[in-house]
Enzyme design. Structure first.
Site, PDB file in Angstrom:
ATOM      1  N   LYS A 107     -41.611  -0.234  -5.716  1.00 24.13           N
ATOM      2  CA  LYS A 107     -41.721   0.283  -7.083  1.00 24.13           C
ATOM      3  C   LYS A 107     -41.584   1.799  -7.133  1.00 24.13           C
ATOM      4  CE  LYS A 107     -45.149  -3.237  -8.304  1.00 24.13           C
ATOM      5  NZ  LYS A 107     -46.589  -3.360  -8.483  1.00 24.13           N
ATOM      6  N   SER A 126     -53.997  -0.387 -10.515  1.00 20.59           N
ATOM      7  CA  SER A 126     -54.032   0.856  -9.734  1.00 20.59           C
ATOM      8  C   SER A 126     -53.411   2.001 -10.517  1.00 20.59           C
ATOM      9  CB  SER A 126     -53.313   0.648  -8.401  1.00 20.59           C
ATOM     10  OG  SER A 126     -53.938  -0.390  -7.678  1.00 20.59           O
ATOM     11  N   HIS A 170     -59.357  -6.000  -6.859  1.00 19.84           N
ATOM     12  CA  HIS A 170     -58.954  -6.377  -5.492  1.00 19.84           C
ATOM     13  C   HIS A 170     -60.185  -6.802  -4.685  1.00 19.84           C
ATOM     14  CE1 HIS A 170     -55.264  -3.549  -5.926  1.00 19.84           C
ATOM     15  NE2 HIS A 170     -54.789  -4.758  -5.796  1.00 19.84           N
TER      16      HIS A 170
HETATM   17  N1  COA Z   1     -57.397  -6.786  -9.850  1.00 20.44           N
HETATM   18  C1  COA Z   1     -56.939  -5.629 -10.313  1.00 20.44           C
HETATM   19  N2  COA Z   1     -55.691  -5.187 -10.109  1.00 20.44           N
HETATM   20  C2  COA Z   1     -54.891  -5.974  -9.411  1.00 20.44           C
HETATM   21  C3  COA Z   1     -55.297  -7.188  -8.903  1.00 20.44           C
HETATM   22  C4  COA Z   1     -56.609  -7.602  -9.144  1.00 20.44           C
HETATM   23  N3  COA Z   1     -57.072  -8.755  -8.703  1.00 20.44           N
HETATM   24  N4  COA Z   1     -54.263  -7.743  -8.264  1.00 20.44           N
HETATM   25  C5  COA Z   1     -53.247  -6.897  -8.370  1.00 20.44           C
HETATM   26  N5  COA Z   1     -53.618  -5.828  -9.081  1.00 20.44           N
HETATM   27  C6  COA Z   1     -52.769  -4.740  -9.488  1.00 20.44           C
HETATM   28  C7  COA Z   1     -52.749  -3.569  -8.593  1.00 20.44           C
HETATM   29  O1  COA Z   1     -53.738  -2.655  -9.006  1.00 20.44           O
HETATM   30  C8  COA Z   1     -51.357  -3.038  -8.762  1.00 20.44           C
HETATM   31  O2  COA Z   1     -51.283  -2.229  -9.919  1.00 20.44           O
HETATM   32  P1  COA Z   1     -50.068  -1.192 -10.189  1.00 20.44           P
HETATM   33  O3  COA Z   1     -48.831  -2.014 -10.357  1.00 20.44           O
HETATM   34  O4  COA Z   1     -50.511  -0.526 -11.424  1.00 20.44           O
HETATM   35  O5  COA Z   1     -50.005  -0.276  -8.995  1.00 20.44           O
HETATM   36  C9  COA Z   1     -50.539  -4.287  -9.009  1.00 20.44           C
HETATM   37  O6  COA Z   1     -51.457  -5.247  -9.499  1.00 20.44           O
HETATM   38  C10 COA Z   1     -49.941  -4.893  -7.785  1.00 20.44           C
HETATM   39  O7  COA Z   1     -50.609  -4.455  -6.637  1.00 20.44           O
HETATM   40  P2  COA Z   1     -50.856  -5.171  -5.277  1.00 20.44           P
HETATM   41  O8  COA Z   1     -51.413  -6.545  -5.463  1.00 20.44           O
HETATM   42  O9  COA Z   1     -51.645  -4.216  -4.479  1.00 20.44           O
HETATM   43  O10 COA Z   1     -49.474  -5.309  -4.601  1.00 20.44           O
HETATM   44  P3  COA Z   1     -47.986  -5.508  -5.093  1.00 20.44           P
HETATM   45  O11 COA Z   1     -47.845  -6.634  -6.051  1.00 20.44           O
HETATM   46  O12 COA Z   1     -47.440  -4.204  -5.502  1.00 20.44           O
HETATM   47  O13 COA Z   1     -47.360  -5.876  -3.718  1.00 20.44           O
HETATM   48  C11 COA Z   1     -46.655  -7.133  -1.890  1.00 20.44           C
HETATM   49  C12 COA Z   1     -47.298  -7.153  -3.250  1.00 20.44           C
HETATM   50  C13 COA Z   1     -47.605  -6.552  -0.903  1.00 20.44           C
HETATM   51  C14 COA Z   1     -46.397  -8.567  -1.541  1.00 20.44           C
HETATM   52  C15 COA Z   1     -45.318  -6.407  -1.948  1.00 20.44           C
HETATM   53  O14 COA Z   1     -45.373  -5.171  -2.504  1.00 20.44           O
HETATM   54  C16 COA Z   1     -44.720  -6.196  -0.589  1.00 20.44           C
HETATM   55  O15 COA Z   1     -45.117  -5.428   0.222  1.00 20.44           O
HETATM   56  N6  COA Z   1     -43.704  -6.870  -0.334  1.00 20.44           N
HETATM   57  C17 COA Z   1     -42.972  -6.746   0.917  1.00 20.44           C
HETATM   58  C18 COA Z   1     -41.657  -7.394   0.748  1.00 20.44           C
HETATM   59  C19 COA Z   1     -41.864  -8.839   0.447  1.00 20.44           C
HETATM   60  O16 COA Z   1     -42.251  -9.625   1.279  1.00 20.44           O
HETATM   61  N7  COA Z   1     -41.561  -9.173  -0.807  1.00 20.44           N
HETATM   62  C20 COA Z   1     -41.649 -10.520  -1.251  1.00 20.44           C
HETATM   63  C21 COA Z   1     -40.340 -11.157  -1.038  1.00 20.44           C
HETATM   64  S1  COA Z   1     -40.375 -12.733  -1.725  1.00 20.44           S
END
Ligand code: COA
Length: 157
Positions: A41, A128, A17
């Site tokens: 999730k 994560s 990140h």
């Molecule tokens: N390096 C290492 N790990 C990474 C990474 C990177 N560059 N990018 C993502 N990850 C990992 C994270 O560690 C995390 O791991 P986990 O699944 O083991 O916990 C996973 O990828 C995803 O994490 P993160 O990027 O923090 O967020 P997310 O994909 O869970 O959430 C949001 C994305 C914030 C957009 C989503 O959760 C959200 O809040 N949505 C709100 C509702 C919405 O608008 N949805 C979309 C409708 S189209």
């Protein structure tokens, strides 16, 4: 002036990140790291205050990088911030399948574009979940999370 929003759950933030934050900051005038308060999730391991605190430590010396938290849709947060585009990191094809759906839905809802930054090879294996597992078993966290938050992540477990 171009504003970008980098949304995530950051539970906890990883070195991957941090890499995306640094690179994204280089391609916009203002980068807002937006912490999603909850995830569909599961229940987060770190509270929103804890995740804010860790990210605060990581961005404290960065110019034009700010932090917000949001609940609800990413696009609503982006509209409120008058963002020009969203940033997401891609680690592999698995990320791509999920991200393309989300980017398309976000563009359909508001027209906002998503810019993808491809993770450097040394970070593609990080997640994560992996870090929470290592921390829970007392394993070494160096090389997984930034040094400045290693103790914070360890203490939590
Ligand atoms: N390096 C290492 N790990 C990474 C990474 C990177 N560059 N990018 C993502 N990850 C990992 C994270 O560690 C995390 O791991 P986990 O699944 O083991 O916990 C996973 O990828 C995803 O994490 P993160 O990027 O923090 O967020 P997310 O994909 O869970 O959430 C949001 C994305 C914030 C957009 C989503 O959760 C959200 O809040 N949505 C709100 C509702 C919405 O608008 N949805 C979309 C409708 S189209």
């Amino acid at each position: 002036m171009k504003t970008a929003v980098y949304p995530g759950v950051f539970d906890p933030p990883t070195l991957g990140h941090l890499e995306i934050i640094k690179r994204a900051a280089g391609i916009c005038d203002k980068l807002v790291v937006a912490i999603s308060e909850s995830t569909n999730k599961r229940k987060t391991a770190f509270s929103i205050d804890e995740r804010k605190k860790m990210l605060d430590i990581l961005i404290k010396d960065m110019d034009h990088v700010e932090l917000v938290s949001f609940s609800g849709l990413v696009v609503d947060c982006a509209l409120e911030l008058k963002a020009d585009f969203l940033i997401r990191g891609l680690r592999s094809g698995v990320d791509f399948d999920y991200e393309i759906q989300m980017a398309s839905a976000n563009a359909m809802m508001t027209g906002i574009q998503t810019i993808f930054l491809v993770s450097s090879p040394q970070y593609t294996h990080l997640s994560s979940t992996l870090i929470r597992e290592i921390a829970a078993c007392g394993g070494p966290l160096q090389g997984f999370v930034p040094d400045s938050i290693v103790e914070y992540v360890r203490r939590k477990n």
